[in-house]
Design a protein around this motif. Structure first.
Motif, PDB file in Angstrom:
ATOM      1  N   SER A  30       1.067  -1.039  -0.038  1.00 11.50           N
ATOM      2  CA  SER A  30       0.063   0.159   0.073  1.00 11.50           C
ATOM      3  C   SER A  30       0.852   1.483   0.268  1.00 11.50           C
ATOM      4  O   SER A  30       0.553   2.203  -0.316  1.00 11.50           O
ATOM      5  CB  SER A  30      -0.860  -0.052   1.371  1.00 11.50           C
ATOM      6  OG  SER A  30      -1.887  -0.970   1.190  1.00 11.50           O
ATOM      7  N   PHE A  31       1.942   0.916   0.539  1.00 10.41           N
ATOM      8  CA  PHE A  31       2.785   2.720   0.327  1.00 10.41           C
ATOM      9  C   PHE A  31       2.970   2.656  -1.419  1.00 10.41           C
ATOM     10  O   PHE A  31       3.681   1.999  -2.223  1.00 10.41           O
ATOM     11  CB  PHE A  31       4.458   2.241   1.005  1.00 10.41           C
ATOM     12  CG  PHE A  31       4.250   1.588   2.675  1.00 10.41           C
ATOM     13  CD1 PHE A  31       4.432   3.207   3.261  1.00 10.41           C
ATOM     14  CD2 PHE A  31       3.898   0.858   2.711  1.00 10.41           C
ATOM     15  CE1 PHE A  31       4.268   3.674   4.982  1.00 10.41           C
ATOM     16  CE2 PHE A  31       3.584   0.448   4.233  1.00 10.41           C
ATOM     17  CZ  PHE A  31       3.901   1.816   5.113  1.00 10.41           C
ATOM     18  N   THR A  32       3.428   3.913  -1.719  1.00  5.16           N
ATOM     19  CA  THR A  32       3.489   4.751  -2.877  1.00  5.16           C
ATOM     20  C   THR A  32       5.080   5.132  -2.959  1.00  5.16           C
ATOM     21  O   THR A  32       5.727   5.583  -1.948  1.00  5.16           O
ATOM     22  CB  THR A  32       2.392   5.010  -3.777  1.00  5.16           C
ATOM     23  OG1 THR A  32       2.863   6.067  -2.778  1.00  5.16           O
ATOM     24  CG2 THR A  32       0.946   4.398  -4.041  1.00  5.16           C
ATOM     25  N   PHE A  33       5.381   5.062  -4.221  1.00  6.07           N
ATOM     26  CA  PHE A  33       6.194   5.609  -4.642  1.00  6.07           C
ATOM     27  C   PHE A  33       6.168   7.350  -5.935  1.00  6.07           C
ATOM     28  O   PHE A  33       5.421   6.611  -6.529  1.00  6.07           O
ATOM     29  CB  PHE A  33       7.976   3.989  -4.805  1.00  6.07           C
ATOM     30  CG  PHE A  33       8.214   3.915  -3.407  1.00  6.07           C
ATOM     31  CD1 PHE A  33       8.956   4.371  -2.793  1.00  6.07           C
ATOM     32  CD2 PHE A  33       7.469   2.779  -3.601  1.00  6.07           C
ATOM     33  CE1 PHE A  33       9.064   3.388  -1.627  1.00  6.07           C
ATOM     34  CE2 PHE A  33       7.299   1.376  -2.923  1.00  6.07           C
ATOM     35  CZ  PHE A  33       8.761   1.796  -1.244  1.00  6.07           C
ATOM     36  N   LEU A  89      -4.797  -2.015  -3.425  1.00  3.64           N
ATOM     37  CA  LEU A  89      -5.777  -1.188  -4.482  1.00  3.64           C
ATOM     38  C   LEU A  89      -6.113  -0.466  -5.463  1.00  3.64           C
ATOM     39  O   LEU A  89      -4.703   1.122  -6.026  1.00  3.64           O
ATOM     40  CB  LEU A  89      -7.034  -1.923  -5.161  1.00  3.64           C
ATOM     41  CG  LEU A  89      -6.441  -3.710  -5.334  1.00  3.64           C
ATOM     42  CD1 LEU A  89      -8.351  -4.605  -5.936  1.00  3.64           C
ATOM     43  CD2 LEU A  89      -5.852  -4.360  -6.780  1.00  3.64           C
ATOM     44  N   ALA A  90      -6.906   1.035  -4.195  1.00  4.41           N
ATOM     45  CA  ALA A  90      -7.413   2.754  -4.027  1.00  4.41           C
ATOM     46  C   ALA A  90      -6.022   2.647  -4.227  1.00  4.41           C
ATOM     47  O   ALA A  90      -5.253   4.083  -4.686  1.00  4.41           O
ATOM     48  CB  ALA A  90      -7.627   2.533  -3.098  1.00  4.41           C
ATOM     49  N   ALA A  91      -4.581   2.845  -3.024  1.00  4.88           N
ATOM     50  CA  ALA A  91      -3.530   3.368  -2.749  1.00  4.88           C
ATOM     51  C   ALA A  91      -2.651   3.369  -3.568  1.00  4.88           C
ATOM     52  O   ALA A  91      -2.396   4.215  -4.361  1.00  4.88           O
ATOM     53  CB  ALA A  91      -3.113   2.350  -1.334  1.00  4.88           C
ATOM     54  N   ASN A  92      -2.916   2.301  -4.948  1.00  4.55           N
ATOM     55  CA  ASN A  92      -1.924   2.367  -5.621  1.00  4.55           C
ATOM     56  C   ASN A  92      -2.115   2.662  -7.029  1.00  4.55           C
ATOM     57  O   ASN A  92      -1.750   3.582  -8.094  1.00  4.55           O
ATOM     58  CB  ASN A  92      -1.709   0.719  -6.090  1.00  4.55           C
ATOM     59  CG  ASN A  92      -0.366   0.669  -5.205  1.00  4.55           C
ATOM     60  OD1 ASN A  92       0.622   0.388  -5.366  1.00  4.55           O
ATOM     61  ND2 ASN A  92      -0.995  -0.286  -4.332  1.00  4.55           N
TER      62      ASN A  92
END
Length: 631
Positions: free
Chosen positions: A234-237, A282-285
């Motif tokens: 769930s962590f994005t970059f 899914l939503a986080a990405n």
């Protein structure tokens, strides 16, 4: 009341236990049969009775006693569910004692396998034979933990670290029913006993360490590890800087691939309880702000010529989309449960992503939205309305959207499944949403898909040919030859499904427009309009109404035959003219005479008009000599 039952009650109410080491075969009285003042003592007595355990490996032993205990356990659960005030602090030792006596046991040894032979998906789990008792005990424990009567400050002396460790040991049970209860209960313990939270996290870590570095075998770790990996992903970059967090990005990508492999390895991976974690990842990405559209002059943009801006985060996004697709199509995903998370807001945000410039992303979105439409029937009307809104905004506001072709492709499949007779909602969608899509300049990017949708409607209900052809004539391009060729191609497909009554209703304005196309100086427009007479269906309709059609197109045919610069157009014109002559020679000659007479009349009218203008000009000049006649 029997003498055995009286003896048992006296012992229980006195705080003792039967000397035999096993419970009496007769049940204790029910709570309804004693006074309110005796119910707490009876509650304790029943707890003590239920602390005796049996060997369930022999189904024939102690059958009656097992049934008495099971009935007592059910009565305890019903009692604590009947109102508040049942879990008093003074009863905590008896309660936890009964729970521990039943739950904390040696699990059967794990089945031996070769290093590569074990497959949890293929093998049937060993179900716990004592489950008829254990299920009710777990239910009682769950009620005890979540109850408002249970004071965490008092209960933590009994629901202590040792209790937590022994609870974690039970997660290695092969019985999925037991692990499901344990998951819920440990989660509730973590929420209620804040003092235990650091210890619970460390204890789970220890289970993971032992699993990874020692046993590589644990029945309850897969689900917890699955959730942990979902949270990690769930962590994005920020992918705008390729040099930042390179190692972390690769770790996340490997984890995403592992998640996809895991859910592809068999059924039972998408459980209802995991839906919030799955949709959260899914939503986080996926749901993010798309980069702004590139600025162009009104005529400068050409999507066919320009390279699209590819999504830099695609190495992650592709795997997330693949995971979402697996989640939607999986038989484990229950639509009734998942619709709470794959909701209308999720659908709207998914539609927003169709404006991505990356064609790879739009292709995944097309497949996923189509699957969502198929699985979540409750969302179908909303999805159609939401797509309508995208079209309205595109046609009447922005005239710029990257995903119109993909949305129309989905709609083509949806329209194909419409039942007959068509609903008014669907007919309105055709006239209000689809037909105006012929207006924007970017029509060539999505015309193939649009034409398919339009034809599907006419194929299902031929009466819709009238509003479709009228709509085409309304939006007919005047100065865009490329669009005009596309319109003629679509018109031919529609006319193939048009019946005689509808053809008769629209033929006059239709063939006036075709006549103008026949004389177009752009050879592709003239050529495409002449190709209409190569279609047997259209020729058959024209033959039935030749008295109306021929006078409308004859002037254009004669003008092409005499003056058109393109040899192919000239040749096709002669063929069409010959076809009309073969249909009805006398009608053709009659129309030709009328055309010649009309031409002579127009020439005479032009001569008179020129003479009148000359007379007016002479009258306006001082010396009566027109300007053009002066020396």
């Amino acid at each position: 009341m029997s003498s055995g039952l009286l003896r048992s009650m006296k012992l229980k109410l006195a705080g003792g236990t039967p000397k035999s080491g096993k419970p009496d075969s007769e049940p204790l009285p029910s709570f309804r049969d004693v006074s309110p003042g005796e119910r707490q003592a009876l509650f304790v007595a029943k707890l003590h009775l239920c602390s005796f355990t049996f060997d369930f490996s022999d189904p024939a032993s102690h059958v009656h006693e097992k049934e008495v205990k099971r009935a007592t356990l059910l009565e305890l659960v019903d009692h604590v569910n009947s109102g508040s005030g049942k879990f008093k602090d003074a009863l905590a030792p008896d309660i936890v004692g009964m729970l521990a006596a039943n739950l904390f046991r040696a699990l059967p040894p794990a089945r031996e396998h070769g290093p590569d032979a074990f497959d949890a998906e293929e093998e049937e789990p060993n179900l716990e034979p004592a489950w008829p008792h254990l299920q009710i005990v777990y239910e009682f424990l769950l009620r005890y933990v979540v109850s408002g009567d249970t004071d965490a400050k008092t209960a933590k002396r009994y629901i202590d670290q040792q209790f937590v460790v022994r609870l974690l040991d039970l997660f290695d049970s092969e019985d999925p029913r037991e692990r499901d209860y344990l998951k819920t209960i440990l989660h509730r313990v973590y929420g209620k006993f804040m003092v235990h939270r650091p210890f619970i996290r460390k204890a789970i870590n220890f289970v993971f360490y032992r699993f990874v570095f020692e046993t590589e075998r644990h029945n309850g770790i897969a689900e917890a590890l699955f959730v942990a990996k979902l949270h990690l992903c769930s962590f994005t970059f920020d992918f705008s800087d390729p040099a930042s967090h390179v190692h972390e990005k690769e770790v996340k990508r490997a984890t995403l691939l592992e998640l996809v492999d895991h859910v592809n390895s068999g059924s039972g991976k998408f459980k209802d309880a995991l839906a919030p974690d799955i949709v959260g990842m899914l939503a986080a990405n996926l749901f993010r702000a798309l980069p702004p559209a590139r600025e162009h002059g009104p005529d400068a943009f050409d999507a066919e010529e320009e390279e699209p801006n590819l999504e830099p985060a695609w190495p992650h996004l592709q795997i997330v989309y693949e995971f979402l697709l697996r989640y939607v199509v999986s038989g484990d995903t229950d639509a009734k449960t998942a619709k709470r998370y794959i909701d209308q807001q999720f659908v709207v945000r998914l539609l927003d992503l169709f404006d991505s410039e990356d064609p790879r992303e739009r292709d995944y979105l097309k497949t996923i939205l189509h699957r969502v439409y198929g699985k979540f029937m409750v969302h179908r009307p909303f999805i159609r309305k939401a797509i309508n809104f995208v079209f309205y905004r595109f046609v009447f506001e922005t005239e710029r959207h990257n995903g119109i072709a993909e949305l129309l492709e989905i709609l083509g499949s949806i329209i194909n499944g419409f039942a007959l007779p068509l609903k008014e909602e669907h007919k309105g969608f055709l006239t209000r949403a689809l037909m105006p899509l012929h207006k924007p300049k970017s029509l060539p990017q999505y015309h193939q898909q649009l034409s398919y949708c339009i034809t599907q409607f006419v194929e299902k209900d031929s009466r819709l040919a009238v509003p479709v052809i009228q709509g085409l004539l309304k939006f007919w391009p005047i100065t865009n030859s490329h669009k005009e060729v596309l319109f003629l191609g679509e018109l031919e497909e529609v006319l193939e499904w048009t019946q005689a009554p509808e053809f008769a209703e629209v033929m006059e304005p239709l063939f006036r427009r075709i006549a103008r196309c026949l004389t177009s100086s752009h050879f592709q427009v003239a050529e495409r309009s002449l190709f209409l007479w190569n279609n047997d269906v259209i020729v058959s309709q024209v033959a039935q109404h030749k008295e109306v059609v021929l006078p409308l197109v004859l002037a254009a045919l004669e003008d092409n035959a005499a003056h058109h610069w393109n040899s192919t157009v000239h040749s096709l014109t002669l063929n069409v003219r010959k076809m009309f002559q073969e249909m009805d020679r006398s009608l053709y000659d009659s129309c030709l005479r009328k055309l010649a007479a009309r031409g002579d009349a127009e020439a005479a009218a032009a001569t008179r008009r020129q003479a009148q203008w000359l007379a007016i000009e002479r009258a306006a000049l001082p010396n009566g000599v027109p300007h053009r006649d002066r020396g």
